[in-house]
Design a protein around this motif. Structure first.
Motif, PDB file in Angstrom:
ATOM      1  N   ALA A 133       0.808  -1.219   0.000  1.00  0.00           N
ATOM      2  CA  ALA A 133       0.000   0.000   0.000  1.00  0.00           C
ATOM      3  C   ALA A 133       0.841   1.268   0.000  1.00  0.00           C
ATOM      4  N   HIS A 134       2.102   1.160   0.368  1.00  0.00           N
ATOM      5  CA  HIS A 134       3.004   2.307   0.459  1.00  0.00           C
ATOM      6  C   HIS A 134       3.297   2.860  -0.935  1.00  0.00           C
ATOM      7  N   PRO A 135       3.463   4.162  -1.097  1.00  0.00           N
ATOM      8  CA  PRO A 135       3.848   4.698  -2.411  1.00  0.00           C
ATOM      9  C   PRO A 135       5.127   4.047  -2.927  1.00  0.00           C
ATOM     10  N   GLY A 136       5.122   3.736  -4.202  1.00  0.00           N
ATOM     11  CA  GLY A 136       6.241   3.039  -4.832  1.00  0.00           C
ATOM     12  C   GLY A 136       5.807   1.671  -5.297  1.00  0.00           C
ATOM     13  N   LYS A 137       6.540   1.147  -6.265  1.00  0.00           N
ATOM     14  CA  LYS A 137       6.278  -0.220  -6.723  1.00  0.00           C
ATOM     15  C   LYS A 137       6.949  -1.195  -5.757  1.00  0.00           C
ATOM     16  N   GLN A 138       6.523  -2.457  -5.781  1.00  0.00           N
ATOM     17  CA  GLN A 138       7.079  -3.405  -4.818  1.00  0.00           C
ATOM     18  C   GLN A 138       7.755  -4.583  -5.503  1.00  0.00           C
ATOM     19  N   LEU A 139       8.841  -5.024  -4.863  1.00  0.00           N
ATOM     20  CA  LEU A 139       9.592  -6.183  -5.333  1.00  0.00           C
ATOM     21  C   LEU A 139       9.788  -7.142  -4.169  1.00  0.00           C
ATOM     22  N   LEU A 140       9.469  -8.418  -4.403  1.00  0.00           N
ATOM     23  CA  LEU A 140       9.624  -9.459  -3.391  1.00  0.00           C
ATOM     24  C   LEU A 140      10.466 -10.582  -3.967  1.00  0.00           C
ATOM     25  N   PHE A 141      11.542 -10.913  -3.272  1.00  0.00           N
ATOM     26  CA  PHE A 141      12.378 -12.031  -3.711  1.00  0.00           C
ATOM     27  C   PHE A 141      11.676 -13.356  -3.444  1.00  0.00           C
ATOM     28  N   MET A 142      11.873 -14.281  -4.347  1.00  0.00           N
ATOM     29  CA  MET A 142      11.254 -15.600  -4.248  1.00  0.00           C
ATOM     30  C   MET A 142      11.481 -16.211  -2.871  1.00  0.00           C
ATOM     31  N   GLY A 143      10.476 -16.866  -2.374  1.00  0.00           N
ATOM     32  CA  GLY A 143      10.526 -17.453  -1.046  1.00  0.00           C
ATOM     33  C   GLY A 143       9.854 -16.609  -0.005  1.00  0.00           C
ATOM     34  N   GLY A 144       9.858 -15.287  -0.219  1.00  0.00           N
ATOM     35  CA  GLY A 144       9.162 -14.418   0.722  1.00  0.00           C
ATOM     36  C   GLY A 144       7.689 -14.717   0.776  1.00  0.00           C
ATOM     37  N   GLU A 145       7.134 -15.156  -0.361  1.00  0.00           N
ATOM     38  CA  GLU A 145       5.703 -15.452  -0.414  1.00  0.00           C
ATOM     39  C   GLU A 145       5.363 -16.762   0.288  1.00  0.00           C
ATOM     40  N   LEU A 146       6.389 -17.538   0.646  1.00  0.00           N
ATOM     41  CA  LEU A 146       6.161 -18.798   1.363  1.00  0.00           C
ATOM     42  C   LEU A 146       6.357 -18.640   2.860  1.00  0.00           C
ATOM     43  N   GLY A 147       6.880 -17.487   3.289  1.00  0.00           N
ATOM     44  CA  GLY A 147       7.387 -17.406   4.644  1.00  0.00           C
ATOM     45  C   GLY A 147       8.606 -18.311   4.761  1.00  0.00           C
ATOM     46  N   GLN A 148       9.542 -18.170   3.773  1.00  0.00           N
ATOM     47  CA  GLN A 148      10.722 -19.030   3.710  1.00  0.00           C
ATOM     48  C   GLN A 148      11.378 -19.132   5.078  1.00  0.00           C
ATOM     49  N   GLU A 149      11.639 -20.351   5.492  1.00  0.00           N
ATOM     50  CA  GLU A 149      12.213 -20.594   6.809  1.00  0.00           C
ATOM     51  C   GLU A 149      13.707 -20.307   6.840  1.00  0.00           C
ATOM     52  N   SER A 150      14.435 -20.841   5.878  1.00  0.00           N
ATOM     53  CA  SER A 150      15.892 -20.748   5.906  1.00  0.00           C
ATOM     54  C   SER A 150      16.369 -19.602   5.026  1.00  0.00           C
ATOM     55  N   GLU A 151      17.590 -19.186   5.314  1.00  0.00           N
ATOM     56  CA  GLU A 151      18.234 -18.178   4.476  1.00  0.00           C
ATOM     57  C   GLU A 151      18.419 -18.722   3.075  1.00  0.00           C
ATOM     58  N   TRP A 152      18.323 -17.850   2.076  1.00  0.00           N
ATOM     59  CA  TRP A 152      18.467 -18.301   0.694  1.00  0.00           C
ATOM     60  C   TRP A 152      19.904 -18.728   0.401  1.00  0.00           C
ATOM     61  N   ALA A 153      20.039 -19.799  -0.354  1.00  0.00           N
ATOM     62  CA  ALA A 153      21.337 -20.251  -0.859  1.00  0.00           C
ATOM     63  C   ALA A 153      21.142 -20.691  -2.301  1.00  0.00           C
ATOM     64  N   GLU A 154      22.058 -20.269  -3.169  1.00  0.00           N
ATOM     65  CA  GLU A 154      21.890 -20.570  -4.593  1.00  0.00           C
ATOM     66  C   GLU A 154      22.044 -22.054  -4.887  1.00  0.00           C
ATOM     67  N   SER A 155      22.595 -22.817  -3.952  1.00  0.00           N
ATOM     68  CA  SER A 155      22.882 -24.227  -4.189  1.00  0.00           C
ATOM     69  C   SER A 155      21.677 -25.140  -3.986  1.00  0.00           C
ATOM     70  N   ARG A 156      20.593 -24.641  -3.463  1.00  0.00           N
ATOM     71  CA  ARG A 156      19.412 -25.487  -3.250  1.00  0.00           C
ATOM     72  C   ARG A 156      18.155 -24.695  -3.572  1.00  0.00           C
ATOM     73  N   GLU A 157      17.061 -25.410  -3.796  1.00  0.00           N
ATOM     74  CA  GLU A 157      15.833 -24.737  -4.178  1.00  0.00           C
ATOM     75  C   GLU A 157      15.084 -24.235  -2.950  1.00  0.00           C
ATOM     76  N   LEU A 158      14.009 -23.514  -3.206  1.00  0.00           N
ATOM     77  CA  LEU A 158      13.207 -22.956  -2.123  1.00  0.00           C
ATOM     78  C   LEU A 158      12.629 -24.058  -1.231  1.00  0.00           C
ATOM     79  N   ASP A 159      12.204 -23.665  -0.043  1.00  0.00           N
ATOM     80  CA  ASP A 159      11.605 -24.614   0.911  1.00  0.00           C
ATOM     81  C   ASP A 159      10.146 -24.892   0.533  1.00  0.00           C
ATOM     82  N   TRP A 160       9.970 -25.577  -0.594  1.00  0.00           N
ATOM     83  CA  TRP A 160       8.613 -25.822  -1.077  1.00  0.00           C
ATOM     84  C   TRP A 160       7.800 -26.680  -0.117  1.00  0.00           C
ATOM     85  N   TRP A 161       8.492 -27.441   0.705  1.00  0.00           N
ATOM     86  CA  TRP A 161       7.788 -28.284   1.677  1.00  0.00           C
ATOM     87  C   TRP A 161       6.966 -27.448   2.664  1.00  0.00           C
TER      88      TRP A 161
END
Length: 736
Positions: A576-604
């Motif tokens: 709702a704040h002025p400005g466009k929004q960008l969300l990195f993948m995993g944020g929409e899942l409530g990603q548990e672990s820190e992102w690492a390029e060596s493994r995929e998102l916590d789809w579980w």
């Protein structure tokens, strides 16, 4: 007896050594018409013959069309074609025999005129060739047969190496022995060129470059449009055959941009392709990623760099192949398919682009012709201490041309809708990441990198002129004035700038316990003091969830319920704040672990109802956002925003109104305390019925269900008691 046109033995020796700067002056047919001397370079041959392939009407009257060549010197073979019509360059093939009894027949590269004409060379020299990839690199080329002569297809190799003593092509078509394919230098342009007939898509090659120090260096093509899968490093010839199906999207894009980018909806899903899901190709992503993003309702995806890079752990930010899509996922037409399918689903594509620095691999751009060429030769400007990489020489017009033509390339050839330019701050300042004594001021005595500023302005002006409807976005973390001001007004000319101040302030706020938050209330309000100084994107990017920073979820204190609730409330505040929004993948899942390029998102996590609730909240945020112009139609104007409650630090409450030009209204109210406010009085901007269109505390998201039963009535006095859930954000929209 026809006479052979003589050539000095020193010239022949230079041809054989690969050091002759114009091998076409010796090899091939000379002169046209009459008795034509033909020389061929076949150092491993046991015998060589020339076969005339001209139509019968242009052959020798006695029908003779085969001439055995004699070995002249150092693998150079020579003979004479007689009776060639006056002025003609004969068409012929060279048949080569080897000691093992094998033979090979091919057209002669040295009978063709240059594939670059005077205009192309002039534009390259001026640094103004806006479609540089069409003349440099390895484009597939066809020579017109001019009537009775046969057409010839092949690859036009051309590379800029101005201080090289010699250049030759090593490839699979010559068994990686470049002796047979020395290139010619075209005037003073610094361009070396060779057309090789019968060579096309799939050919692997490199350039063998002789530096002024007498050392040969094997280099990948800076302009290659395809490359081997790392750790292999050869360039690959590629001729696109992709047929686009996004014409309707491109038409809408131009029409939408005419109304202004800032006044259109833009919610961006940032993706690292290699770790969204593991081991997916471009074609698989065209199915899976497109369907996923479309379901969540994002308007755009932003792809972390898809340009060729050797080390996956760099996430693509240490580039070696600026014109080559990452071959880990498939060929360039695979990337075209992915972008096309995104467009057909109504999703725009922004590509991360890295013009500020490049990888140090010795087989790539570094010291390309034996000396600093693409990199600034001044170590105070040419070396990036923080990232361990080379910095481009922005004062060199051909280097600037290489870069801004590259920006145009991704937008025109791959139909990308925008570029997010990485590390702009590092380009703008001479003292970036440098201590005193490690940098020198500009000609005016300042710390601004004037050449880099001029490049960014030139790039933006060129992109917006050539490709209507696209947008450029700056990752710029300082207070540099006019990042999104037009270049005609002295600005850098970007369409948007990442709002790093908003990012750090608000993440700092939600990372505190609810009680201490009251002492940092200004962190959530300060961004509105400068919200319209630039056109902003609010970036919850990959940089915030790596290197020990933890995921968005893990930044929030408290138990899991509080973490998830705060994350949902924070995202709704952001949307709702002025400005466009960008969300990195995993944020929409409530990603548990820190992102690492060596493994995929916590789809579980989607097996857990509370995490599915975060995903559903993001899906609903995007849906409500798209259908509510008040949230985006005046993003660049203070007229589209008004505080309702900015100062209630004790209650951890923030409330504001958004207004669109047609008068439609939305009120966003956030409660970042852990206690509900059952009857919190807000002064609405208009009387009437207001619908609660989103509540992050809804039970379907995993919340406690505190809310306003769908609709409230605001009296003429405007002050109205509403229910604000704990760690929740509520959106009210004026009905009607």
């Amino acid at each position: 007896m026809p006479e052979i046109l003589p050539v000095d033995t020193d010239e022949l020796a230079a041809i054989a050594a690969g050091t002759h700067r114009d091998p076409h002056a010796v090899l091939g047919p000379h002169p046209p018409g009459g008795d034509v001397t033909v020389r061929g370079l076949r150092p491993l041959a046991s015998g060589v013959a020339v076969t005339d392939i001209a139509p019968p009407s242009r052959r020798h009257p006695d029908g003779r069309h085969r001439v055995e060549l004699e070995h002249e010197q150092d693998g150079i073979w020579v003979g004479v074609l007689t009776g060639v019509p006056e002025g003609d360059v004969p068409a012929y093939r060279i048949e080569t025999s080897y000691a093992d009894g094998s033979t090979h027949e091919a057209d002669d590269p040295y009978r063709f005129l240059p594939t670059l004409g005077p205009l192309a060379l002039h534009l390259i020299g001026e640094g103004r060739h806006e479609r540089l990839w069409q003349v440099l690199g390895a484009p597939v080329h066809e020579y017109d047969g001019l009537g009775a002569w046969p057409n010839v297809r092949g690859t036009a190799f051309a590379v800029w190496a101005p201080r090289a003593r010699a250049v030759r092509v090593k490839a699979d078509f010559n068994n990686w022995d470049g002796r047979e394919h020395p290139m010619r230098q075209l005037g003073t342009s610094g361009v070396w060129e060779l057309f090789v007939p019968d060579v096309g898509s799939g050919t692997h090659y490199k350039y063998d470059i002789l530096g002024a120090d007498g050392r040969w260096r094997l280099k990948a093509d800076p302009m290659a449009q395809y490359a081997e899968v790392p750790p292999l490093t050869a360039s690959v010839v590629h001729e696109s055959r992709y047929a686009w199906n996004d014409a309707a999207w491109l038409e809408r894009r131009v029409a939408s941009a005419a109304r202004g980018h800032t006044d259109q909806p833009m919610s961006i899903y940032e993706v690292h392709l290699a770790s969204w899901r593991k081991d997916r190709s471009y074609a698989q992503l065209a199915d899976e990623l497109v369907a996923y993003v479309a379901d969540l309702g994002f308007t755009h995806v932003e792809l972390m760099p898809v340009m060729q890079h050797p080390f996956g752990g760099s996430w693509g930010y240490h580039v070696t192949g600026y014109y080559a899509p990452d071959s880990r996922f498939g060929d360039p037409d695979g990337l075209r398919l992915l972008i096309d399918r995104l467009h057909q689903a109504g999703i725009g594509v922004i590509l991360d682009w890295v013009p500020g620095h490049f990888a140090t691999d010795e087989w790539a751009l570094a010291r390309f012709d034996g000396q600093p060429l693409y990199e600034d030769p001044n170590p105070q400007r040419g070396w990036h201490k923080e990232w361990g990489s080379h910095i481009f020489d922005f004062g060199h017009r051909e280097v600037r041309n290489f870069l801004y033509a590259n920006a145009v390339y991704w937008l025109e050839e791959f139909h990308a809708d925008g570029l997010r330019v990485d590390g702009v701050a590092s380009m703008l300042y001479l003292d970036y990441a440098r201590e005193a004594g490690e940098w020198s001021p500009n000609v005016h005595g300042g710390r601004e990198n004037l050449e880099a500023v001029a490049f960014l302005q030139e790039m933006n002006a060129t992109v917006y002129r050539r490709v209507p409807g696209v947008v450029t976005i700056a990752e710029e973390s300082t207070a540099w004035p006019g990042v999104t001001r037009p270049t005609s007004e002295g600005g850098l000319g970007f369409g948007f700038k990442w709002n790093m101040g908003w990012l750090h302030d608000t993440l700092g706020y939600v990372s505190r316990d609810p009680v201490p938050r009251s002492h940092h209330h200004h962190d959530m309000t300060f961004s509105l003091t400068y919200a319209w100084s630039e056109n902003y994107v609010l970036p919850l990017s990959h940089d915030e969830v790596v290197h020990g920073k933890g995921s968005l979820l893990r930044k929030v204190p408290g138990d899991r319920w509080r973490q998830l609730a705060t994350l949902r409330a924070y995202l709704a505040f952001m949307w709702a704040h002025p400005g466009k929004q960008l969300l990195f993948m995993g944020g929409e899942l409530g990603q548990e672990s820190e992102w690492a390029e060596s493994r995929e998102l916590d789809w579980w996590l989607l097996d857990l109802p509370d995490h599915r609730g975060v995903q559903q909240a993001v899906r609903d945020l995007n849906a409500r956002y798209r259908e509510t112009p008040a949230l985006w139609a005046r993003d660049a104007s203070p007229e589209g925003f008004a505080w309702i409650e900015a100062d209630d630090a004790a209650a951890n409450v923030l409330a504001f109104a958004r207004r669109s030009p047609d008068g439609s209204l939305l009120v966003c109210a956030s409660n970042f305390s852990a206690m509900p406010h059952e009857r919190y009085v807000l002064r609405f901007p208009a009387a009437g019925a207001w619908d609660e269109i989103l509540n992050t505390d809804a039970a379907e998201y995993g919340g406690s269900g505190v809310g306003n039963l769908g609709r409230i009535e605001v009296p003429e006095g405007l002050a109205t008691a509403v229910a604000l859930p704990p760690l929740g954000t509520v959106w009210f929209r004026l009905a009607g």
